[in-house]
Scaffold this motif. Structure first.
Motif, PDB file in Angstrom:
ATOM      1  N   ASN A 238      14.731  -8.335  -0.687  1.00 24.85           N
ATOM      2  CA  ASN A 238      14.707  -8.723  -2.105  1.00 24.85           C
ATOM      3  C   ASN A 238      16.044  -9.313  -2.560  1.00 24.85           C
ATOM      4  O   ASN A 238      16.593  -8.938  -3.599  1.00 24.85           O
ATOM      5  N   CYS A 239      16.575 -10.259  -1.793  1.00 29.92           N
ATOM      6  CA  CYS A 239      17.830 -10.907  -2.160  1.00 29.92           C
ATOM      7  C   CYS A 239      17.569 -12.352  -2.574  1.00 29.92           C
ATOM      8  O   CYS A 239      16.427 -12.816  -2.587  1.00 29.92           O
ATOM      9  N   GLY A 240      18.645 -13.068  -2.913  1.00 28.70           N
ATOM     10  CA  GLY A 240      18.486 -14.424  -3.400  1.00 28.70           C
ATOM     11  C   GLY A 240      18.150 -15.435  -2.333  1.00 28.70           C
ATOM     12  O   GLY A 240      17.414 -16.387  -2.584  1.00 28.70           O
TER      13      GLY A 240
ATOM     14  N   ARG B 227      23.617  -6.968  -1.019  1.00 30.59           N
ATOM     15  CA  ARG B 227      24.074  -6.862  -2.405  1.00 30.59           C
ATOM     16  C   ARG B 227      24.820  -8.133  -2.803  1.00 30.59           C
ATOM     17  O   ARG B 227      25.293  -8.883  -1.944  1.00 30.59           O
ATOM     18  N   PRO B 228      24.959  -8.363  -4.112  1.00 32.67           N
ATOM     19  CA  PRO B 228      25.708  -9.545  -4.567  1.00 32.67           C
ATOM     20  C   PRO B 228      27.158  -9.525  -4.094  1.00 32.67           C
ATOM     21  O   PRO B 228      27.776  -8.463  -3.990  1.00 32.67           O
TER      22      PRO B 228
ATOM     23  N   ASP C  47      14.676 -17.526  -3.024  1.00 36.79           N
ATOM     24  CA  ASP C  47      13.817 -17.162  -4.137  1.00 36.79           C
ATOM     25  C   ASP C  47      13.971 -18.294  -5.154  1.00 36.79           C
ATOM     26  O   ASP C  47      15.038 -18.502  -5.721  1.00 36.79           O
TER      27      ASP C  47
ATOM     28  N   ARG D  35      15.344 -17.671  -8.748  1.00 35.18           N
ATOM     29  CA  ARG D  35      16.757 -17.291  -8.751  1.00 35.18           C
ATOM     30  C   ARG D  35      17.655 -18.493  -8.469  1.00 35.18           C
ATOM     31  O   ARG D  35      18.736 -18.627  -9.059  1.00 35.18           O
TER      32      ARG D  35
ATOM     33  N   CYS E  48      20.387 -20.069 -11.181  1.00 31.70           N
ATOM     34  CA  CYS E  48      21.799 -20.265 -10.843  1.00 31.70           C
ATOM     35  C   CYS E  48      22.209 -21.734 -10.852  1.00 31.70           C
ATOM     36  O   CYS E  48      23.326 -22.067 -10.463  1.00 31.70           O
TER      37      CYS E  48
ATOM     38  N   ARG F 174      25.083 -13.589  -7.758  1.00 36.55           N
ATOM     39  CA  ARG F 174      24.174 -12.861  -8.659  1.00 36.55           C
ATOM     40  C   ARG F 174      23.171 -11.979  -7.913  1.00 36.55           C
ATOM     41  O   ARG F 174      22.836 -10.885  -8.364  1.00 36.55           O
ATOM     42  N   TYR F 175      22.659 -12.487  -6.786  1.00 38.14           N
ATOM     43  CA  TYR F 175      21.524 -11.816  -6.156  1.00 38.14           C
ATOM     44  C   TYR F 175      21.721 -11.460  -4.685  1.00 38.14           C
ATOM     45  O   TYR F 175      20.840 -10.846  -4.086  1.00 38.14           O
TER      46      TYR F 175
END
Length: 262
Positions: A111-113, A143-144, A193, A196, A200, A227-228
């Motif tokens: 579930n990341c960018g 993580r971001p 994604d 997202r 951005c 961010r993601y």
């Protein structure tokens, strides 16, 4: 699938053949063609498009001229996208048959960018560069991160030189089907994604950079990562065809025009 192309019909045909063999179904391919001679006129490209269509993967080959730089071409492709996920694939990359399926599974779990495969350059497979693998770190939970040139994390770019992705996978394999690792950025094969990426800014910065530029993907990825989060995936299932680059002049880096002015 979003593919920018210019004057590489044979490589594009190989790239499309790789997509036609994917175990994942239901994707749509959009090609932005800025070739001098339309890619649709090449018999190998035309055959690959027919095969994809026969296998239920529709292809839209869009003539997009005049060329106004790679960032504009990528933004044009993003504007055509409709689905939740978009895979930017360069026109000189061959994918293993399960490459897309693995990317989709991994991004659903992480579930990341974005996630990407660094490209193998197999002509370098016997060129071992252990010093360039030193920045390698795995992710437990993506993580971001905020990464800039002055960041220690910037040194991760060496992980993707030559055939380093192959050597990394061989060195760190633990009977896992895939695993994420920390990157500075990835070129050539990146799954985003879409919402997202759009949030951005995508590649909409293109009017503010010279038409002859490089590094547009670096800017987009750094923004999404901030961010993601974003990651590379090992083992890489993407192979570079190792043609000469079409970006000869790299004096205008998008980073300098977009991120340095913030």
């Amino acid at each position: 699938m979003l593919i920018p192309t210019k004057d590489r019909p044979a490589a594009l045909a190989v790239t499309l053949a790789g997509l036609a063999a994917q175990t994942s179904a239901g994707f749509r391919v959009v090609i932005s063609d800025q070739s001098g001679r339309p890619a649709s006129e090449d018999p190998l490209v035309a055959a690959a498009i027919r095969i994809l269509g026969h296998r239920g993967q529709p292809v839209e080959l869009l003539r997009h001229v005049p060329a106004r730089g790679l960032a504009e071409q990528r933004q044009f492709l993003l504007d055509q996208a409709e689905r939740r996920l978009v895979l930017y694939l360069d026109d000189d990359v061959w994918l293993e048959p399960d490459a897309v399926e693995v990317l989709l599974s991994a991004i659903g779990e992480l579930n990341c960018g974005f996630l990407g495969y660094a490209l193998h350059g197999l002509s370098y497979r016997d060129d071992l560069r252990p010093h360039e693998l030193e920045p390698y770190e795995e992710w437990d939970d993506v993580r971001p991160e905020r990464i800039r040139r002055e960041s220690p994390a910037w040194d991760r770019y060496t992980l993707h030189n030559a055939s380093n992705p192959l050597h990394l996978a061989e060195k760190t394999a633990k009977d896992r089907p895939w695993w994420p690792y920390k990157v500075a950025w990835i070129g050539g094969c990146v799954l985003y994604d879409r919402a997202r990426l759009v949030e951005c800014g995508g590649f909409a910065f293109w009017p503010g950079v010279p038409p002859d530029h490089a590094g547009e993907d670096v800017v987009a990825e750094l923004r999404v990562m901030e961010r993601y989060g974003g990651a590379g995936l090992l083992p890489s299932r993407a192979y570079h065809l190792e043609l000469p680059t079409t970006v000869v002049d790299r004096s205008a880096e998008c980073y300098d025009y977009v991120l340095e002015t913030r």
